[in-house]
Design an enzyme around this catalytic site. Structure first.
Site, PDB file in Angstrom:
ATOM      1  N   HIS A   1      -3.743   7.116   2.326  1.00 42.70           N
ATOM      2  CA  HIS A   1      -4.076   5.784   1.824  1.00 42.70           C
ATOM      3  C   HIS A   1      -5.448   5.392   2.364  1.00 42.70           C
ATOM      4  CE1 HIS A   1      -3.942   1.676   0.737  1.00 42.70           C
ATOM      5  NE2 HIS A   1      -3.771   1.229   1.977  1.00 42.70           N
TER       6      HIS A   1
ATOM      7  N   CYS B   1       0.821  -1.225   0.000  1.00 42.19           N
ATOM      8  CA  CYS B   1       0.000   0.000   0.000  1.00 42.19           C
ATOM      9  C   CYS B   1       0.854   1.275   0.000  1.00 42.19           C
ATOM     10  CB  CYS B   1      -0.964  -0.010   1.173  1.00 42.19           C
ATOM     11  SG  CYS B   1      -2.149  -1.352   1.026  1.00 42.19           S
TER      12      CYS B   1
ATOM     13  N   ASN C   1     -10.100  -0.486  -0.589  1.00 42.93           N
ATOM     14  CA  ASN C   1      -8.645  -0.349  -0.572  1.00 42.93           C
ATOM     15  C   ASN C   1      -8.079  -0.929  -1.874  1.00 42.93           C
ATOM     16  OD1 ASN C   1      -5.905  -0.491  -0.121  1.00 42.93           O
ATOM     17  ND2 ASN C   1      -6.043  -1.458   1.891  1.00 42.93           N
TER      18      ASN C   1
HETATM   19  N1  COA Z   1     -18.333  -8.857   8.753  1.00 40.56           N
HETATM   20  C1  COA Z   1     -18.726  -9.125   9.999  1.00 40.56           C
HETATM   21  N2  COA Z   1     -17.891  -9.433  10.991  1.00 40.56           N
HETATM   22  C2  COA Z   1     -16.588  -9.458  10.713  1.00 40.56           C
HETATM   23  C3  COA Z   1     -16.091  -9.177   9.428  1.00 40.56           C
HETATM   24  C4  COA Z   1     -17.014  -8.872   8.423  1.00 40.56           C
HETATM   25  N3  COA Z   1     -16.657  -8.593   7.177  1.00 40.56           N
HETATM   26  N4  COA Z   1     -14.759  -9.259   9.447  1.00 40.56           N
HETATM   27  C5  COA Z   1     -14.401  -9.581  10.689  1.00 40.56           C
HETATM   28  N5  COA Z   1     -15.506  -9.723  11.462  1.00 40.56           N
HETATM   29  C6  COA Z   1     -15.593 -10.073  12.863  1.00 40.56           C
HETATM   30  C7  COA Z   1     -14.351 -10.737  13.385  1.00 40.56           C
HETATM   31  O1  COA Z   1     -14.356 -12.091  13.041  1.00 40.56           O
HETATM   32  C8  COA Z   1     -14.478 -10.490  14.858  1.00 40.56           C
HETATM   33  O2  COA Z   1     -15.324 -11.485  15.371  1.00 40.56           O
HETATM   34  P1  COA Z   1     -14.961 -12.235  16.753  1.00 40.56           P
HETATM   35  O3  COA Z   1     -14.885 -11.128  17.760  1.00 40.56           O
HETATM   36  O4  COA Z   1     -16.106 -13.159  16.920  1.00 40.56           O
HETATM   37  O5  COA Z   1     -13.653 -12.885  16.486  1.00 40.56           O
HETATM   38  C9  COA Z   1     -15.242  -9.178  14.958  1.00 40.56           C
HETATM   39  O6  COA Z   1     -15.761  -8.919  13.640  1.00 40.56           O
HETATM   40  C10 COA Z   1     -14.402  -7.992  15.357  1.00 40.56           C
HETATM   41  O7  COA Z   1     -13.178  -8.068  14.714  1.00 40.56           O
HETATM   42  P2  COA Z   1     -12.085  -6.971  14.907  1.00 40.56           P
HETATM   43  O8  COA Z   1     -10.836  -7.397  14.211  1.00 40.56           O
HETATM   44  O9  COA Z   1     -12.031  -6.544  16.327  1.00 40.56           O
HETATM   45  O10 COA Z   1     -12.770  -5.763  14.114  1.00 40.56           O
HETATM   46  P3  COA Z   1     -12.121  -4.397  13.865  1.00 40.56           P
HETATM   47  O11 COA Z   1     -12.968  -3.340  14.433  1.00 40.56           O
HETATM   48  O12 COA Z   1     -10.670  -4.372  14.165  1.00 40.56           O
HETATM   49  O13 COA Z   1     -12.241  -4.266  12.277  1.00 40.56           O
HETATM   50  C11 COA Z   1     -10.875  -4.535  10.340  1.00 40.56           C
HETATM   51  C12 COA Z   1     -11.646  -5.242  11.441  1.00 40.56           C
HETATM   52  C13 COA Z   1     -10.231  -5.572   9.434  1.00 40.56           C
HETATM   53  C14 COA Z   1     -11.831  -3.692   9.538  1.00 40.56           C
HETATM   54  C15 COA Z   1      -9.797  -3.633  10.991  1.00 40.56           C
HETATM   55  O14 COA Z   1      -9.061  -4.395  11.906  1.00 40.56           O
HETATM   56  C16 COA Z   1      -8.859  -3.018  10.004  1.00 40.56           C
HETATM   57  O15 COA Z   1      -9.248  -2.175   9.231  1.00 40.56           O
HETATM   58  N6  COA Z   1      -7.589  -3.392  10.074  1.00 40.56           N
HETATM   59  C17 COA Z   1      -6.594  -2.800   9.200  1.00 40.56           C
HETATM   60  C18 COA Z   1      -6.795  -3.337   7.844  1.00 40.56           C
HETATM   61  C19 COA Z   1      -5.963  -2.625   6.855  1.00 40.56           C
HETATM   62  O16 COA Z   1      -5.836  -1.452   6.897  1.00 40.56           O
HETATM   63  N7  COA Z   1      -5.403  -3.405   5.917  1.00 40.56           N
HETATM   64  C20 COA Z   1      -4.718  -2.916   4.818  1.00 40.56           C
HETATM   65  C21 COA Z   1      -3.396  -2.418   5.183  1.00 40.56           C
HETATM   66  S1  COA Z   1      -2.773  -1.542   3.850  1.00 40.56           S
END
Ligand code: COA
Length: 327
Positions: A252, A112, A282
């Site tokens: 980003h 990214c 993204n």
């Molecule tokens: N729909 C519903 N639930 C989902 C889901 C989806 N698409 N994806 C994950 N979950 C669930 C998880 O399984 C987790 O369940 P659990 O508690 O039973 O294990 C719950 O939602 C919460 O997960 P969590 O990781 O705490 O959520 P979050 O608020 O951190 O959001 C992301 C998840 C991926 C959106 C977030 O962590 C994120 O944006 N991370 C960075 C990603 C990124 O920037 N990547 C690219 C880098 S360039």
């Protein structure tokens, strides 16, 4: 001599994948995706379309907008983690599709942060005095490496391309400063494990789904929130600017919550922050140049404006840049 951006362009494939479409594919909801990430839709390539196709569309627009002949291009740098093939490079394919006869080029893998790595690299070639017209294109076909049964990743990414033409500035505009970094300790948190020399593609790697993106979202999120805010405020401070001086912050687009936290830390008001994650998700190396082109096309950025960009990504990699817009 400063390198400056003299043209911008973007290409987004036509096919739209909405949160409601994803609700039918995995256990998720429009509400969860919108509130946790800010994404509503993303674009996907059509059958047979790949990164070089999207990048070539961008390259053609750059030539047209800058009134440049294809044979005047000196260098093509393509930032991507989804090349059409490991080799030949996507840059070679773009050169061939353009029929640009006087250039060389290469692909750059910075995930990214790839576009900012490529912009810094291209700027150094311009500053050397040897090269006059350098094309920098960020492109990713994330749909080619995403498991559409994995709700942790499939809701986040989309396909797209964006790019800029870099030339020597006539008025001392252009890239003012950059902060770039890398720390491989974060490697396992965001990775495409299979298909490389460590785990060559085999029936076993396919069975284990190692040809798809794996992400530990929480770890990446924590790193990104702190990392992006730190480098964005550091680059402003060391150049004696504040958030008030920034006409547009082009971050980003990985998660709206990460963008909001960075803007808040730098005291940049919402109306000076570019957000398009709702439309495209993204697109990895393409988010920043797509944002630049949107802002130039709708008149948000004009000559003389101070533009701040920042990114983070797999590696981990990170970067921020300050640009005085104009030729
Ligand atoms: N729909 C519903 N639930 C989902 C889901 C989806 N698409 N994806 C994950 N979950 C669930 C998880 O399984 C987790 O369940 P659990 O508690 O039973 O294990 C719950 O939602 C919460 O997960 P969590 O990781 O705490 O959520 P979050 O608020 O951190 O959001 C992301 C998840 C991926 C959106 C977030 O962590 C994120 O944006 N991370 C960075 C990603 C990124 O920037 N990547 C690219 C880098 S360039």
């Amino acid at each position: 001599m400063k390198a400056t951006i003299t043209a911008t362009a973007k290409y987004l494939p036509k096919r739209v994948l909405s949160n409601f479409d994803l609700e039918k594919m995995v256990d998720t909801s429009d509400e969860w995706i919108r509130t946790r990430t800010g994404i509503k839709t993303r674009r996907l390539v059509s059958e047979g379309q790949a990164s070089a196709d999207m990048a070539t569309e961008v390259a053609k627009i750059l030539l047209e907008r800058s009134n440049t002949d294809k044979n005047e291009i000196d260098l093509i740098i393509i930032a991507t983690v989804t090349p059409d093939t490991m080799f030949p490079s996507t840059a070679a394919r773009v050169q061939h599709k353009l029929d640009a006869q006087n250039c060389w080029g290469f692909d750059l893998s910075g995930a990214c942060t790839g576009f900012l790595y490529a912009l810094e690299t291209g700027a150094k070639f311009i500053e050397s005095g040897k090269y006059k017209k350098v094309m920098i294109i960020g492109v990713d076909t994330m749909s080619s490496i995403i498991d559409y049964t994995d709700r942790n990743t499939c809701v986040l990414f989309g396909d797209g391309a964006g790019g800029v033409l870099l030339e020597p500035s006539k008025n001392n505009n252009g890239i003012i400063d950059s902060i770039l970094g890398i720390d491989g300790a974060g490697g396992d948190s965001l990775i495409l494990p299979g298909g490389g020399s460590l785990h060559p593609a085999s029936a076993d790697t396919i069975k284990k789904k190692m040809h798809y993106v794996y992400q530990d979202g929480k770890t990446v999120f924590k790193f990104a929130v702190k990392g992006m805010a730190d480098i964005s405020s550091d680059i402003l401070k060391r150049n004696n600017f504040t958030g008030d001086d920034v006409k547009l912050f082009i971050p980003h687009q990985a998660n709206k919550r990460i963008i909001d936290a960075t803007a808040k830390r730098c005291n940049i008001p919402d109306e000076h922050v570019l957000i398009n994650i709702d439309k495209y998700g993204n697109t990895t190396a393409a988010t920043i140049p797509i944002g630049m082109d949107e802002a130039v096309s709708d008149g948000t950025i004009k000559d003389g404006d101070l533009v701040l960009t920042a990114s983070f990504g797999a590696g981990f990699t990170w970067g921020s840049m300050l640009i005085r817009w104009g030729k």
